[in-house]
Design an enzyme around this catalytic site. Structure first.
Site, mmCIF file in Angstrom:
data_model
loop_
_atom_site.group_PDB
_atom_site.id
_atom_site.type_symbol
_atom_site.label_atom_id
_atom_site.label_comp_id
_atom_site.label_asym_id
_atom_site.label_seq_id
_atom_site.Cartn_x
_atom_site.Cartn_y
_atom_site.Cartn_z
ATOM 1 N N HIS A 181 0.818 -1.218 0.000
ATOM 2 C CA HIS A 181 0.000 0.000 0.000
ATOM 3 C C HIS A 181 0.854 1.272 0.000
ATOM 4 O O HIS A 181 0.376 2.344 -0.361
ATOM 5 C CB HIS A 181 -1.003 0.000 1.170
ATOM 6 N N ASP B 272 -0.126 -7.538 1.290
ATOM 7 C CA ASP B 272 0.388 -6.186 1.493
ATOM 8 C C ASP B 272 1.911 -6.159 1.602
ATOM 9 O O ASP B 272 2.472 -5.545 2.513
ATOM 10 C CB ASP B 272 -0.249 -5.549 2.730
ATOM 11 N N GLY C 257 3.506 6.318 8.387
ATOM 12 C CA GLY C 257 4.909 6.328 7.996
ATOM 13 C C GLY C 257 5.655 5.105 8.487
ATOM 14 O O GLY C 257 6.732 4.777 7.987
ATOM 15 N N ASN C 258 5.113 4.397 9.493
ATOM 16 C CA ASN C 258 5.717 3.158 9.983
ATOM 17 C C ASN C 258 5.484 1.989 9.024
ATOM 18 O O ASN C 258 6.193 0.975 9.094
ATOM 19 C CB ASN C 258 5.144 2.766 11.350
ATOM 20 N N SER C 259 4.496 2.099 8.150
ATOM 21 C CA SER C 259 4.122 0.984 7.271
ATOM 22 C C SER C 259 5.318 0.482 6.471
ATOM 23 O O SER C 259 6.023 1.255 5.823
ATOM 24 C CB SER C 259 3.030 1.425 6.304
ATOM 25 N N GLY D 62 -12.388 -22.181 -5.556
ATOM 26 C CA GLY D 62 -13.803 -21.907 -5.780
ATOM 27 C C GLY D 62 -14.690 -22.480 -4.694
ATOM 28 O O GLY D 62 -15.758 -23.048 -4.986
#
Length: 538
Positions: free
Chosen positions: A187, A227, A296-298, A351
């Site tokens: 992200h 992510d 900002g830590n991401s 599925g």
């Protein structure tokens, strides 16, 4: 914040029904009967049509019909494909195809001409993060700070109220290889890889020791589901961080987060692991931590007392102090071969939908609660009520186990599935399709509404009238599903007036009226909404 914190939302409201006709989605699909000669011949023709373009799928289809000549032909074609990939030094795809062939016939892999251990060594040799480079490992916490970077995505100038502002995204990352490979969150760099984004964007990193200099970097691979992203910068990093094993991390263990919160480079915060099983992802649990995390830590590392990475910080809830989350390093380990291979990491599914089957408090398998018509599991003969116990000879005790195994494979792979039906153990081969962004919407497109609401709201319907396509009776409820928790019961009558989706097809909303047995059969009208993805699709 991840959407699963808010999934399962139920909106109860009185409404006035319109005269809209309820549209039934999908088609009624009958499983293929391979005992019929004309069906078998038609399938053999189809296999021959796709043999060169999709040899793995052709091999899977050949296992289902049980024709020895067709099966041998499919195996031979796949062997040639693997040999060609070896000649081209495409070891990543060669290994994937090798595993599919081995699953179907473990003896036939000798025709490939290379031992499995040698192919594994070739495919993993250059993958960053897999080998500790001792000369670059940190000896102190300060060294760990120097192994982290600030991710800087420059998006040019944005105009607000006629005034131009610098538009940028700040995140964190860390070196895992002496060649300049960096791990961060998807992200953080999503605009750089989003085909819908048409604006200006440039990617840079900043070192902790010299935060004034921006160093160009590029995206190698990314995974929007977990992510994660792998970047590369042409730099000799001062230090690299070694990947640990967070399977040994327990609630209460001390951890430290390093990153650039609010633009403050090289910030260290400490705390403990609050939980190891929060379901915020569609394919795995994440850690909850109480170490301070801010914007900002991401993408920054979560390290243990031995200075090893145990997780990657990815989210915090600003208004709730101490409620923060991190991605277990095992997911990164599984992801790195795919990220290094380049581009978007596509995850897989069969599925289907289900939950962990328990015997008292013991997890004993994955119970199949829904199978999409025409989907992989449906074609493989696996049914609602079956309990999956092994996948490629790996024990499956829970839905988490199933996802842990799936993360090791890419789409276009064959796995052997062992399952229980009425206490009898059975085997089948399954083929891995690409997991859609919103599995619930895919289900809705392939099934009638009577079945498609099972994975979304946890209720199966049966038509109650041949004169009205809107009237149903609840024939099955899934314990803990939205319908169950909303007070519905089996045999409750339901009239559905409308089904709506949001623009991105991530949420479904239905309007209905019912007479709940638990409410004394009083007429009520309600609206229900739910996310079209959850950790229980597989």
């Amino acid at each position: 914040m991840n959407k699963y914190l808010l999934s399962g939302l139920i909106i109860l409201s009185v409404f006035f029904s319109s005269c809209n006709t309820l549209k039934q989605s999908g088609v009624d699909y009958n499983p293929i009967d391979y005992t019929l000669n004309d069906v078998k011949e038609s399938e053999i023709k189809r296999i021959n049509e796709i043999l060169e373009s999709s040899p793995v799928e052709a091999l899977w289809r050949a296992t289902l019909i049980g024709n020895s000549d067709t099966l041998k032909n499919a195996k031979d074609v796949l062997v040639k494909k693997i040999q060609k990939e070896l000649e081209e030094k495409d070891y990543f795809n060669a290994l994937e195809d090798f595993y599919s062939l081995k699953t179907v016939d473990s003896e036939y892999i000798k025709n490939v001409g290379i031992p499995e251990k040698d192919l594994i060594a070739l495919s993993s040799f250059e993958i960053p993060g897999f080998r500790a480079q001792k000369e670059k490992l940190p000896q102190s916490l300060n060294d760990c700070i120097d192994a982290t970077v600030t991710i800087w995505v420059d998006k040019g100038i944005s105009i607000k109220n006629g005034i131009g502002y610098a538009d940028r995204v700040l995140g964190s990352g860390f070196f895992i290889d002496k060649n300049g490979y960096i791990v961060t969150n998807h992200h953080v760099i999503s605009d750089l890889v989003d085909p819908k984004y048409e604006g200006y964007s440039r990617l840079y990193i900043k070192l902790a020791k010299d935060a004034d200099i921006r160093i160009p970097a590029k995206v190698i691979g990314y995974d929007s589901v977990l992510d994660l992203a792998l970047l590369k910068s042409e730099i000799d990093p001062p230090f690299i961080l070694e990947l640990g094993s967070s399977s040994s991390l327990s609630v209460g263990d001390k951890v430290s987060a390093i990153g650039t919160p609010l633009g403050l480079h090289g910030t260290v915060t400490s705390g403990i692991v609050s939980s190891v099983s929060r379901k915020l992802f569609s394919m795995g649990d994440v850690f909850q931590i109480d170490a301070a995390v801010n914007s900002g830590n991401s993408g920054g590392p979560l390290i243990d007392s031995d200075r090893k990475v145990q997780a990657i910080v990815f989210a915090g809830i600003m208004q709730y102090q101490g409620l923060n989350f991190a991605i277990p390093v095992e997911y990164l380990r599984q992801d790195l071969p795919f990220l290094y291979h380049g581009g978007k990491r596509c995850h897989t599914w069969t599925g289907a939908y289900g939950h962990t089957k328990k015997d008292k408090y013991k997890d004993i398998g994955l119970e199949v609660q829904y199978v999409m018509p025409g989907g992989v599991l449906n074609r493989s003969g696996i049914q609602v009520g079956d309990i999956i116990t092994f996948l490629n000879d790996y024990r499956v005790c829970s839905i988490e186990d199933f996802h842990n195994i799936l993360r090791n494979y890419s789409k276009d792979s064959i796995l052997k599935c062992t399952y229980l039906r009425d206490g009898e153990s059975r085997n089948s081969f399954i083929y891995l399709d690409e997991r859609p962004d919103t599995p619930g919407y895919e289900v809705y497109k392939h099934d009638l509404i009577t079945g498609s609401l099972v994975p979304v709201f946890g209720m199966e319907l049966t038509p109650a009238s041949t004169l009205s396509s809107k009237r149903f009776v609840i024939s099955r409820l899934i314990n803990g599903g939205i319908a169950d928790e909303s007070g519905f019961s089996v045999t409750d009558p339901v009239t559905i007036y409308d089904v709506q989706f949001d623009e991105e097809k991530t949420t479904i909303s239905i309007q209905l009226s019912t007479k709940k047995r638990k409410k004394g059969y009083i007429d009520i009208s309600i609206g229900m909404s739910s996310a079209l993805d959850s950790p229980y699709y597989f």
